[in-house]
Design a protein around this motif. Sequence first.
Motif, PDB file in Angstrom:
ATOM      1  N   ALA A   1       1.565   9.972   0.829  1.00 29.35           N
ATOM      2  CA  ALA A   1       2.345  10.602   2.066  1.00 29.35           C
ATOM      3  C   ALA A   1       3.416  11.456   1.538  1.00 29.35           C
ATOM      4  N   PRO A   2       4.026  12.256   2.423  1.00 23.67           N
ATOM      5  CA  PRO A   2       5.049  13.222   1.820  1.00 23.67           C
ATOM      6  C   PRO A   2       6.241  12.617   2.230  1.00 23.67           C
ATOM      7  N   PHE A   3       6.662  11.868   3.278  1.00 24.22           N
ATOM      8  CA  PHE A   3       7.947  11.752   3.568  1.00 24.22           C
ATOM      9  C   PHE A   3       8.460  10.453   2.903  1.00 24.22           C
ATOM     10  N   HIS A   4       7.549   9.577   2.234  1.00 25.43           N
ATOM     11  CA  HIS A   4       7.948   8.369   1.460  1.00 25.43           C
ATOM     12  C   HIS A   4       6.638   8.067   0.381  1.00 25.43           C
ATOM     13  N   ASN A   5       6.951   7.336  -0.499  1.00 25.94           N
ATOM     14  CA  ASN A   5       5.753   7.130  -1.394  1.00 25.94           C
ATOM     15  C   ASN A   5       4.801   6.114  -0.964  1.00 25.94           C
ATOM     16  N   MET A   6       4.279   6.435   0.150  1.00 26.54           N
ATOM     17  CA  MET A   6       3.484   5.465   0.861  1.00 26.54           C
ATOM     18  C   MET A   6       1.934   6.107   0.412  1.00 26.54           C
ATOM     19  N   MET A   7       1.263   4.761   0.219  1.00 28.65           N
ATOM     20  CA  MET A   7      -0.215   4.986  -0.008  1.00 28.65           C
ATOM     21  C   MET A   7      -1.017   3.968   0.907  1.00 28.65           C
ATOM     22  N   LEU A   8      -2.209   4.657   1.576  1.00 31.50           N
ATOM     23  CA  LEU A   8      -3.013   3.561   2.381  1.00 31.50           C
ATOM     24  C   LEU A   8      -4.502   3.282   1.842  1.00 31.50           C
ATOM     25  N   ILE A   9      -4.803   2.332   1.887  1.00 33.25           N
ATOM     26  CA  ILE A   9      -6.201   2.268   1.562  1.00 33.25           C
ATOM     27  C   ILE A   9      -7.171   2.103   2.905  1.00 33.25           C
ATOM     28  N   SER A  10      -8.059   2.790   3.096  1.00 35.56           N
ATOM     29  CA  SER A  10      -9.158   2.961   4.156  1.00 35.56           C
ATOM     30  C   SER A  10     -10.267   2.218   3.998  1.00 35.56           C
ATOM     31  N   PRO A  11     -11.101   1.783   4.859  1.00 30.62           N
ATOM     32  CA  PRO A  11     -12.485   1.330   4.699  1.00 30.62           C
ATOM     33  C   PRO A  11     -13.248   1.916   3.971  1.00 30.62           C
ATOM     34  N   ALA A  12     -13.106   3.185   3.885  1.00 31.06           N
ATOM     35  CA  ALA A  12     -14.057   4.269   3.082  1.00 31.06           C
ATOM     36  C   ALA A  12     -13.467   4.424   1.518  1.00 31.06           C
ATOM     37  N   THR A  13     -12.260   3.924   1.316  1.00 33.33           N
ATOM     38  CA  THR A  13     -11.549   3.933   0.012  1.00 33.33           C
ATOM     39  C   THR A  13     -12.396   3.262  -1.125  1.00 33.33           C
ATOM     40  N   LYS A  14     -12.514   3.956  -2.322  1.00 30.58           N
ATOM     41  CA  LYS A  14     -13.315   3.458  -3.280  1.00 30.58           C
ATOM     42  C   LYS A  14     -12.571   2.865  -4.480  1.00 30.58           C
ATOM     43  N   LYS A  15     -13.080   1.905  -5.253  1.00 35.24           N
ATOM     44  CA  LYS A  15     -12.350   1.489  -6.270  1.00 35.24           C
ATOM     45  C   LYS A  15     -12.069   2.446  -7.423  1.00 35.24           C
ATOM     46  N   THR A  16     -12.944   3.410  -7.598  1.00 37.27           N
ATOM     47  CA  THR A  16     -12.695   4.665  -8.525  1.00 37.27           C
ATOM     48  C   THR A  16     -11.704   5.349  -7.983  1.00 37.27           C
ATOM     49  N   GLN A  17     -11.355   5.581  -6.675  1.00 35.21           N
ATOM     50  CA  GLN A  17     -10.188   6.350  -6.109  1.00 35.21           C
ATOM     51  C   GLN A  17      -8.895   5.623  -6.398  1.00 35.21           C
ATOM     52  N   VAL A  18      -8.832   4.142  -6.376  1.00 31.63           N
ATOM     53  CA  VAL A  18      -7.767   3.456  -6.485  1.00 31.63           C
ATOM     54  C   VAL A  18      -7.461   3.421  -8.169  1.00 31.63           C
ATOM     55  N   ASP A  19      -8.340   3.495  -9.043  1.00 35.09           N
ATOM     56  CA  ASP A  19      -8.108   3.375 -10.530  1.00 35.09           C
ATOM     57  C   ASP A  19      -7.739   4.837 -10.875  1.00 35.09           C
ATOM     58  N   ARG A  20      -8.364   5.998 -10.172  1.00 37.76           N
ATOM     59  CA  ARG A  20      -7.836   7.261 -10.646  1.00 37.76           C
ATOM     60  C   ARG A  20      -6.434   7.630 -10.361  1.00 37.76           C
ATOM     61  N   LEU A  21      -5.762   6.886  -9.178  1.00 40.25           N
ATOM     62  CA  LEU A  21      -4.620   7.009  -8.956  1.00 40.25           C
ATOM     63  C   LEU A  21      -3.934   6.193  -9.787  1.00 40.25           C
ATOM     64  N   ILE A  22      -4.166   5.091 -10.216  1.00 38.40           N
ATOM     65  CA  ILE A  22      -3.506   4.291 -11.061  1.00 38.40           C
ATOM     66  C   ILE A  22      -3.067   5.068 -12.469  1.00 38.40           C
ATOM     67  N   SER A  23      -4.219   5.534 -12.725  1.00 33.37           N
ATOM     68  CA  SER A  23      -4.426   6.220 -14.066  1.00 33.37           C
ATOM     69  C   SER A  23      -3.617   7.593 -14.140  1.00 33.37           C
ATOM     70  N   SER A  24      -3.467   8.172 -12.852  1.00 33.73           N
ATOM     71  CA  SER A  24      -2.700   9.510 -12.890  1.00 33.73           C
ATOM     72  C   SER A  24      -1.123   9.003 -12.835  1.00 33.73           C
ATOM     73  N   PHE A  25      -0.882   8.001 -12.308  1.00 25.00           N
ATOM     74  CA  PHE A  25       0.582   7.469 -12.106  1.00 25.00           C
ATOM     75  C   PHE A  25       1.058   7.095 -13.488  1.00 25.00           C
ATOM     76  N   ASP A  26       0.214   6.412 -14.223  1.00 24.95           N
ATOM     77  CA  ASP A  26       0.477   6.184 -15.631  1.00 24.95           C
ATOM     78  C   ASP A  26       0.845   7.616 -16.506  1.00 24.95           C
ATOM     79  N   THR A  27       0.110   8.455 -16.365  1.00 28.60           N
ATOM     80  CA  THR A  27       0.116   9.746 -16.939  1.00 28.60           C
ATOM     81  C   THR A  27       1.365  10.439 -16.763  1.00 28.60           C
ATOM     82  N   ILE A  28       1.724  10.227 -15.389  1.00 33.71           N
ATOM     83  CA  ILE A  28       3.138  11.084 -14.856  1.00 33.71           C
ATOM     84  C   ILE A  28       4.391  10.390 -15.464  1.00 33.71           C
TER      85      ILE A  28
END
Length: 457
Positions: free
Chosen positions: A422-449
């Motif tokens: 989300a652009p207005f705050h550091n908000m992230m939502l999980i949907s019923p369609a969200t996959k574990k691989t997407q979550v892990d990719r976000l975590i990995s990118s956050f670590d890199t940053i």
Amino acid sequence: MSADLIAGIRRDRLAAFAAREAETYIKARPKAAKALKDGAGTFLGGVPMHWMADWPMPHLPLVAKAHGARIADIDGQTLDDFCLGDTGSMFGHSPAPVARAIRAQARRGLTYMLPTEAALTAGRLLTDRFGPFRWQIATTATDANRFALRVARAITGRPRVLVFNGCYHGTLDDTFVSLENGRTVNTPGLLGQVNDLTQTAVACEFNDLAGVEAALAQGDVAAILTEPVMTNSCMVLPEAGFHDGLRQLSLKYGALLIMDETHTISSGLGGYTRVHSLRPDIFVVGKCVAGGMPTAVWGLTEGTAQRYHQADAKREPGRTGMGTTLSANPMQFACLVATLSEVMTPESYAHMEKLAERLSHGLAKIIDRHQAPWHVVRVGARVEFICAPGPLKNGTQAGFAHQPQVEAAIHTGLINRGTLIAPFHNMMLISPATKKTQVDRLISSFDTILSDLFQAA
């Protein structure tokens, strides 16, 4: 904290990171840049809705399509979508039952200001999901809050609404007040606001029951309008006993309690109100309640509904000033039925909360490893990282915790690594369609940053 640091990051390192990420973003989206240059001039400010100008990347992408928890732009870039329309698509983009309902209803007409059988089904499903309220349908949560507040004023005969400093209830005029040195003032920056909103609103700090009681004791507050959790800037959780205290104070001083669940529907099935057994007089929820179709609902308890009917019977003939022509249209009911019966399910929430816990835990571990002075907050399927120590207690603290320069740089950095938040705050939502691989990719990118931002000199 040193003037050379911002949220624990060296300013020169932050500036260099932001410049690199902006350049990467621009190189990846030449088609969008050209299309915007050629075609956006017809819109005021170059955007069809002015909030779109607040996205922090160098320029907007142009979306080609979205499905589930993925979004693709005209440059062929695809993103794991954790923004999900800032909650509007919390159950994923175009859930299959909702898409089918839209196609079916489109063949039968879009609006006719008369109810359908689906409306009756939707009413029953709303009660099953959220509790025994007497329902009304609106197009946005802003409208729903506005109508709910009109009802509260009609019932009580009082002018004021009590809101919390830093709150968010859409663009309802009455709520745009803030605290300044302990005084309620018009929120700075309002465009074209000529009224003194302090005549009809009073602001208190979230989690401050003594302040709430002092305001209610004046005897002119019709309603307390609150989110269960403050969500619009840096998320603030209610302290133990806060909501029980609000309920008791509202009863003691004769003010109605309105619970706005438009963001906290992420909390679980039935929203924060049902998960935590809260007892509002009026319940409001919008955004994702109809799977992304513009829809909001507001409901009164039986006792509040009876008081409304009494007030309505006594008023002079004429327009109530409530309701809009396109509200309660058949497309809304078709989408409400599909969402409430097939999308907003216990199984969906179980999946969402499991992955949200994984995301929250993963982000917190990275923050700890880099010794960043930040923290993570989660409410059901909603997760936020906050670039300041926590927990936060109220809106004033949340305002100081907001770090726009840091958040903008991280936002663009995550996009460049395949994730949208989300652009207005550091908000992230999980949907019923969200996959574990997407979550892990976000975590990995956050670590890199963070490895880049907090790298030792």
